[in-house]
Design an enzyme around this catalytic site. Sequence first.
Site, short mmCIF file in Angstrom:
data_model
loop_
_atom_site.label_atom_id
_atom_site.label_comp_id
_atom_site.label_asym_id
_atom_site.label_seq_id
_atom_site.Cartn_x
_atom_site.Cartn_y
_atom_site.Cartn_z
N HIS A 234 -0.51 47.69 18.35
CA HIS A 234 -1.74 47.52 17.58
C HIS A 234 -2.94 47.72 18.51
O HIS A 234 -2.96 47.17 19.60
CB HIS A 234 -1.78 46.11 16.97
CG HIS A 234 -2.91 45.91 16.01
ND1 HIS A 234 -4.17 45.60 16.43
CD2 HIS A 234 -2.95 46.00 14.66
CE1 HIS A 234 -4.95 45.50 15.36
NE2 HIS A 234 -4.24 45.74 14.27
N CYS A 272 -4.52 51.20 13.27
CA CYS A 272 -5.40 50.24 12.58
C CYS A 272 -6.81 50.80 12.54
O CYS A 272 -7.52 50.82 13.55
CB CYS A 272 -5.37 48.88 13.28
SG CYS A 272 -6.46 47.67 12.48
N HIS A 299 -2.57 50.18 9.37
CA HIS A 299 -3.43 49.13 8.82
C HIS A 299 -4.68 49.82 8.33
O HIS A 299 -5.37 50.46 9.13
CB HIS A 299 -3.87 48.14 9.91
CG HIS A 299 -2.81 47.21 10.37
ND1 HIS A 299 -3.04 46.30 11.37
CD2 HIS A 299 -1.54 47.02 9.96
CE1 HIS A 299 -1.94 45.58 11.58
NE2 HIS A 299 -1.01 46.01 10.74
N ASP A 346 -5.30 45.90 5.63
CA ASP A 346 -5.20 44.98 6.77
C ASP A 346 -5.80 43.63 6.43
O ASP A 346 -5.12 42.61 6.44
CB ASP A 346 -5.89 45.62 7.98
CG ASP A 346 -5.53 44.96 9.28
OD1 ASP A 346 -4.66 44.07 9.28
OD2 ASP A 346 -6.10 45.34 10.31
N HIS A 347 -7.06 43.60 6.17
CA HIS A 347 -7.71 42.36 5.73
C HIS A 347 -8.37 42.62 4.39
O HIS A 347 -8.43 43.76 3.94
CB HIS A 347 -8.80 41.93 6.72
CG HIS A 347 -8.31 41.69 8.10
ND1 HIS A 347 -9.13 41.62 9.19
CD2 HIS A 347 -7.06 41.49 8.58
CE1 HIS A 347 -8.42 41.40 10.28
NE2 HIS A 347 -7.16 41.33 9.95
N TYR A 363 -6.92 37.03 5.04
CA TYR A 363 -5.64 37.21 4.34
C TYR A 363 -5.55 36.50 3.00
O TYR A 363 -4.48 36.08 2.58
CB TYR A 363 -4.48 36.80 5.26
CG TYR A 363 -4.29 37.81 6.38
CD1 TYR A 363 -3.57 38.99 6.15
CD2 TYR A 363 -4.87 37.63 7.63
CE1 TYR A 363 -3.43 39.94 7.15
CE2 TYR A 363 -4.72 38.57 8.64
CZ TYR A 363 -3.99 39.72 8.39
OH TYR A 363 -3.84 40.67 9.37
#
Length: 389
Positions: A234, A272, A299, A346-347, A363
């Site tokens: 990541h 990401c 992501h 991802d978020h 999350y």
Amino acid sequence: MPLLQSWRWYGPNDPVTLQDIKQAGASGIVSALHHMPHGEIWPLEQIQERKRIIEEAGFTWAVVESVPVHEAIKTRSADCGHYLENYRQTLRNLAACGITTVCYNFMPVLDWTRTNLAYVLENGAKALYFDWTDLAVFDLFILKRAAAAQDYAEAVVAEANKRAETYPASYLKQLEDIILMGVPTEGSITLEQLTASIGIYKEIGHEGLRENLAYFLESIMDVCEETDINMTIHPDDPPYPILGLPRIASNKADLLDIINRVDRAPNGICFCTGSLGAGRHNNAVEILKAVGHRVYFAHLRNVLKDEQGNFFESDHLAGDVDMYGVMRELVAINRKREQPIPFRPDHGHQMLDDLHKVTNPGYSAIGRLRGLAELRGLEMGVERSVFAV
Ligand code: CS2
Ligand code: MN
């Protein structure tokens, strides 16, 4: 074959249930044994049990995010060998259960760093925010790191001086907690531990950390090749050095260095977009074109930066990252694969009913549901319009 739409699930204690995830429309689960102390071997039975729960709910366990890399490996300290052996055994145990995509990071001490977990957007939703001046307040006045001031622009230091005087003690404490917080459920570190680590990494330096990562990868690649596991690193979040800690997965050159130094197929990348996109030096589409052959997991999220480089996590399709360009490239790469590339929103923003709930920062369910829905639509649009035959 479409991308594998996935969702991070923190396990049975996650306030977002597997049924919620079903309703959001994901089919792959990204999960980890978060309760396991870093560096311990994940027992086969516990992996099997988690897998059973995921599969009985009608999902596949697509990715393990993360098997954390113990600090002894990152710093290559005396007991490094012991933790490498444990890591290899955990990989074997995962492979024995048929789980073959593993995410990890090589950020010293801290995982992602933000200064505000509830930045209120114009529409009332909340997002994660990174502010250089607040980081400087922490660095200069809470951590009190020697010579920290030289790492910030003069204007940032001046503003940090002002804020340090006006912020109430409770806000300073909150800032400290936010910066020291690791990934939800994996706990925080103390100021003393952070200071000690900063000293250790100062000795190691940028090149030393790169070598330690290469050593880690060399040490696990045989097991990965034997078991068909793909490792995915990541990127650093944010993608530049902070608090005097070296960073080695922050831009295109770093990622190319990682995959070329240990040039073996299982040495891959978790792409990401939000982490990379937080750096002005990064163009996500260009990076994906350069490293796409080693991307085994993605992501997808977006960020909006200001002139100072402060940023907040914006709507998935609206921000500095050209999500259309990323999706177009990702779909093209995926079309050449035998197994679909898993991606997850991802978020997401804390929004609607989630504003009244206690959720893991970034999350909550509804914001990610929105993100996934938008990304899925984008994928279908790209697939039908760009690649239609
Ligand atoms: C994640 C990271 O929440 C996040 O931002 O993308 O915490 C990620 O799980 C780790 O860095 C991977 O080891
Ligand atoms: Mn990420």
